[in-house]
Design an enzyme around this catalytic site. Structure first.
Site, mmCIF file in Angstrom:
data_model
loop_
_atom_site.group_PDB
_atom_site.id
_atom_site.type_symbol
_atom_site.label_atom_id
_atom_site.label_comp_id
_atom_site.label_asym_id
_atom_site.label_seq_id
_atom_site.Cartn_x
_atom_site.Cartn_y
_atom_site.Cartn_z
ATOM 1 N N TRP A 119 -60.117 -86.278 99.624
ATOM 2 C CA TRP A 119 -60.527 -86.321 101.033
ATOM 3 C C TRP A 119 -60.025 -87.633 101.618
ATOM 4 O O TRP A 119 -60.617 -88.690 101.361
ATOM 5 C CB TRP A 119 -62.050 -86.274 101.136
ATOM 6 N N ASN A 126 -67.179 -77.038 107.586
ATOM 7 C CA ASN A 126 -65.814 -77.578 107.632
ATOM 8 C C ASN A 126 -64.988 -76.902 106.547
ATOM 9 O O ASN A 126 -65.452 -76.689 105.427
ATOM 10 C CB ASN A 126 -65.803 -79.091 107.391
ATOM 11 N N GLU A 134 -63.166 -73.839 111.221
ATOM 12 C CA GLU A 134 -61.796 -73.356 110.995
ATOM 13 C C GLU A 134 -61.760 -71.839 110.796
ATOM 14 O O GLU A 134 -60.785 -71.189 111.151
ATOM 15 C CB GLU A 134 -61.182 -74.051 109.776
ATOM 16 N N ASP A 136 -46.250 -86.694 97.082
ATOM 17 C CA ASP A 136 -46.799 -86.037 98.279
ATOM 18 C C ASP A 136 -45.739 -85.735 99.337
ATOM 19 O O ASP A 136 -44.551 -85.990 99.149
ATOM 20 C CB ASP A 136 -47.933 -86.904 98.864
ATOM 21 N N TYR A 169 -57.250 -79.777 100.746
ATOM 22 C CA TYR A 169 -57.117 -81.079 100.092
ATOM 23 C C TYR A 169 -56.707 -80.843 98.642
ATOM 24 O O TYR A 169 -57.318 -80.015 97.959
ATOM 25 C CB TYR A 169 -58.443 -81.852 100.104
ATOM 26 N N ARG A 170 -55.723 -81.598 98.189
ATOM 27 C CA ARG A 170 -55.296 -81.430 96.798
ATOM 28 C C ARG A 170 -56.437 -81.790 95.843
ATOM 29 O O ARG A 170 -57.281 -82.655 96.175
ATOM 30 C CB ARG A 170 -54.074 -82.294 96.534
HETATM 31 C C1 FMN Z 1 -50.326 -78.328 101.630
HETATM 32 C C2 FMN Z 1 -51.253 -79.325 102.253
HETATM 33 C C3 FMN Z 1 -51.916 -80.236 101.463
HETATM 34 C C4 FMN Z 1 -52.784 -81.154 102.037
HETATM 35 N N1 FMN Z 1 -53.426 -82.048 101.238
HETATM 36 C C5 FMN Z 1 -54.319 -82.898 101.773
HETATM 37 C C6 FMN Z 1 -55.067 -83.770 100.928
HETATM 38 O O1 FMN Z 1 -54.904 -83.793 99.713
HETATM 39 N N2 FMN Z 1 -55.990 -84.578 101.521
HETATM 40 C C7 FMN Z 1 -56.217 -84.578 102.862
HETATM 41 O O2 FMN Z 1 -57.085 -85.305 103.335
HETATM 42 N N3 FMN Z 1 -55.489 -83.779 103.691
HETATM 43 C C8 FMN Z 1 -54.574 -82.936 103.163
HETATM 44 N N4 FMN Z 1 -53.872 -82.087 103.975
HETATM 45 C C9 FMN Z 1 -54.097 -82.132 105.422
HETATM 46 C C10 FMN Z 1 -55.417 -81.493 105.786
HETATM 47 O O3 FMN Z 1 -55.548 -80.213 105.235
HETATM 48 C C11 FMN Z 1 -55.556 -81.391 107.291
HETATM 49 O O4 FMN Z 1 -55.475 -82.684 107.836
HETATM 50 C C12 FMN Z 1 -56.846 -80.754 107.731
HETATM 51 O O5 FMN Z 1 -56.872 -80.688 109.128
HETATM 52 C C13 FMN Z 1 -58.023 -81.551 107.248
HETATM 53 O O6 FMN Z 1 -59.185 -80.934 107.671
HETATM 54 P P1 FMN Z 1 -60.460 -81.773 108.102
HETATM 55 O O7 FMN Z 1 -60.045 -82.771 109.136
HETATM 56 O O8 FMN Z 1 -61.357 -80.702 108.621
HETATM 57 O O9 FMN Z 1 -61.007 -82.455 106.896
HETATM 58 C C14 FMN Z 1 -52.984 -81.160 103.425
HETATM 59 C C15 FMN Z 1 -52.312 -80.235 104.222
HETATM 60 C C16 FMN Z 1 -51.454 -79.324 103.654
HETATM 61 C C17 FMN Z 1 -50.742 -78.345 104.532
#
Ligand code: FMN
Length: 499
Positions: free
Chosen positions: A188, A170, A231, A280, A174-175
């Site tokens: 997460w 995966n 991804e 955010d 995530y920040r």
């Molecule tokens: C700039 C940016 C910051 C993000 N920060 C977060 C975050 O801190 N936590 C989170 O869960 N998703 C965050 N997201 C959204 C996830 O990256 C997005 O939902 C992604 O599909 C998650 O992948 P996963 O479902 O494989 O875990 C962010 C997206 C962007 C574009």
């Protein structure tokens, strides 16, 4: 058009295209960068390369994704719909008829086969390898984004984990709140696959964080793919060549060979810290909550590594175009499950999860409600708070037209569906976190079979008169035609937000 192989090729392309400005004075990653970037993004300004971030040994790249043009340059396409069409052509493959069709089909299948990441042995980020006590996040210009944030946050990472039971990879964005020079928090959210990997381990989970990738790989970390789809495979497909990976130095996770910086480490069950608040993309500070601690065991980087960042905040911000890319690229996949969907739009001002406008080819009563429920059942779209359904001929990207349809075609008592379900982790409005109300608005035309009076005819000028006026327009001496006859201009963030 090909896509940039790494961050350096990308920066060179942006410079050649007049899309990047180098900022040489010392600038403070503590709030000052944010204010500069916020003003630049809102003015549809260039990518910024801060050469001398205060207190850090490395430069900072930001606003690389901040306009539609840069997003298209990143994907090597002339419109984001072209990137979607590439995916659509594979998803909609039919059994071939005749030789030409077979050859075309084979090419498409090859493009999927070639998308698999490939392992290589060398990586430029192995120039500098810091392990144990030598790991030092203070070297990086990690931004302290907003006044209410408690610490600096890494904001543009590709975080890589593997599902402990299936081994599938995966990659997510995530920040990461900096806790000290060797650890961060890992934000997460509840519905994310990265968190699922964490919850699936009863001990330690290895984690790699890649910073400073080519733009398509960086984008792919934010793409909402189903858990079992890698991804980096999507990135390879969109790039037309595989993402190259190298084995991690201290962990069993492969990382992109083209990364500027890689953080290797682990999280552990029960090892949590209070993370946030953080300004955010909702435009509000998210609440402080417990999240896993990421312990960095190794930091590898190019000796002159470039640190990438992004600022999210009150929309529109740079992430608007990452979201728009997802909106476009995923349309063909959404249509596979809900074929009556013609188009959809996630307004930037709606922070993506707050509103979806969808146009449908309507052929039976209740179909708008069917589509609402389908959206509330589809991947991360299921977190959508409000869904507006319009007819196929309505341009979902023209918010004035959508507003016209909503106000003109809706009987609130009949056409507003109120229900409930899961909501985005960051949604502060519901009474309970993660769960609450949802609203569907059916702004389609209604037929008499839906129990209404006869629907009136819509006012439309005849094609004949339109053609006549088109032909004579210059004769009238009025100048620029109101339908944009001078050519389609680029959509700006401001236009996306319509404010
Ligand atoms: C700039 C940016 C910051 C993000 N920060 C977060 C975050 O801190 N936590 C989170 O869960 N998703 C965050 N997201 C959204 C996830 O990256 C997005 O939902 C992604 O599909 C998650 O992948 P996963 O479902 O494989 O875990 C962010 C997206 C962007 C574009």
């Amino acid at each position: 058009m090909s896509t940039p192989a790494d961050l350096r090729e990308w920066i060179a392309l942006l410079e050649r295209e007049g899309e990047l400005v180098r900022v040489s004075p010392e600038v403070d990653p503590y709030l000052e960068v944010t204010e500069i970037v916020d003003r630049t993004v809102r003015a549809d300004g260039p990518a910024l390369f801060f050469e001398n971030p205060k207190g850090a040994s490395h430069p900072l790249l930001i606003n690389q994704f901040g306009t539609e043009r840069r997003m298209c340059l990143a994907f090597g396409v002339s419109s984001l719909d072209d990137a979607a069409a590439k995916l659509g052509s594979v998803l909609e493959m039919q059994p071939p008829e005749g030789l030409v069709d077979k050859v075309r089909g084979l090419k498409k299948l090859k493009s999927i086969a070639d998308s698999r990441p490939k392992t290589v042995s060398r990586a430029a980020h192995h120039d500098v390898i810091l392990t144990g006590d030598d790991v030092n996040l203070d070297l990086l210009p990690i931004q302290h984004c907003w006044p209410g944030d408690p610490a600096p946050f890494i904001t543009l990472p590709a975080v890589i984990t593997h599902d402990p039971s299936t081994g599938t990879r995966n990659v997510g964005m995530y920040r990461m709140q900096k806790l000290d020079s060797r650890s961060t928090a890992m934000h997460w959210q509840l519905h994310k696959d990265g968190r699922m990997d964490y919850l699936a381990t009863d001990g330690r989970l290895e984690v790699a964080v890649a910073l400073g990738l080519d733009p398509v790989s960086a984008y792919s970390a934010s793409a909402p793919l189903p858990k079992h789809i890698d991804e980096f495979m999507l990135a390879g497909f969109l790039k037309g060549e595989p993402v190259e990976l190298v084995p991690g130095r201290t962990i069993g996770i492969e990382v992109p060979a083209n990364a500027e910086i890689v953080l290797e480490g682990y999280v552990e069950q029960g090892d949590l810290t209070l993370e946030g608040p953080f300004g955010d993309h909702t435009g509000y500070y998210s609440a402080a909550e417990p999240f896993p601690v990421f312990h960095v065991t190794a930091m590898t980087m190019r000796s002159d590594a470039i640190y990438p960042s992004i600022v999210v905040g009150k929309p529109p911000a740079e992430d608007a175009w990452l979201g728009k890319a997802t909106e476009r690229i995923f349309l063909p996949a959404i249509r596979m499950s809900v074929p009556e969907i013609v188009d959809y739009d996630l307004p930037v001002a709606g922070a993506f999860h707050n509103c979806v406008i969808v146009s449908i080819r309507k052929s039976f009563p209740g179909q708008p409600q069917k589509v609402m429920h389908a959206i509330w059942g589809l991947g991360l779209l299921s977190l959508t708070k409000s869904v507006v359904v319009v007819d196929e001929h309505v341009d979902v990207h023209d918010y004035e037209e959508v507003f016209f349809r909503v106000t003109a075609n809706v009987d609130p008592k009949r056409d507003v569906l109120l229900t409930e379900g899961p909501l985005d982790h960051l949604d502060h409005a519901p009474t309970r976190q993660f769960y609450g109300g949802k609203m569907g608005i059916d702004a389609t035309h209604k037929g008499v079979d839906e129990g209404t009076r006869e629907w009136p005819e819509e006012i439309v000028m005849s094609d004949e008169i339109k053609a006549l006026v088109d032909g004579r327009w210059s004769e009238y001496g009025i100048g620029r035609s109101s339908d944009g006859a001078n050519g389609q201009s680029e959509r700006s963030l401001r236009q996306l937000l319509r404010r």
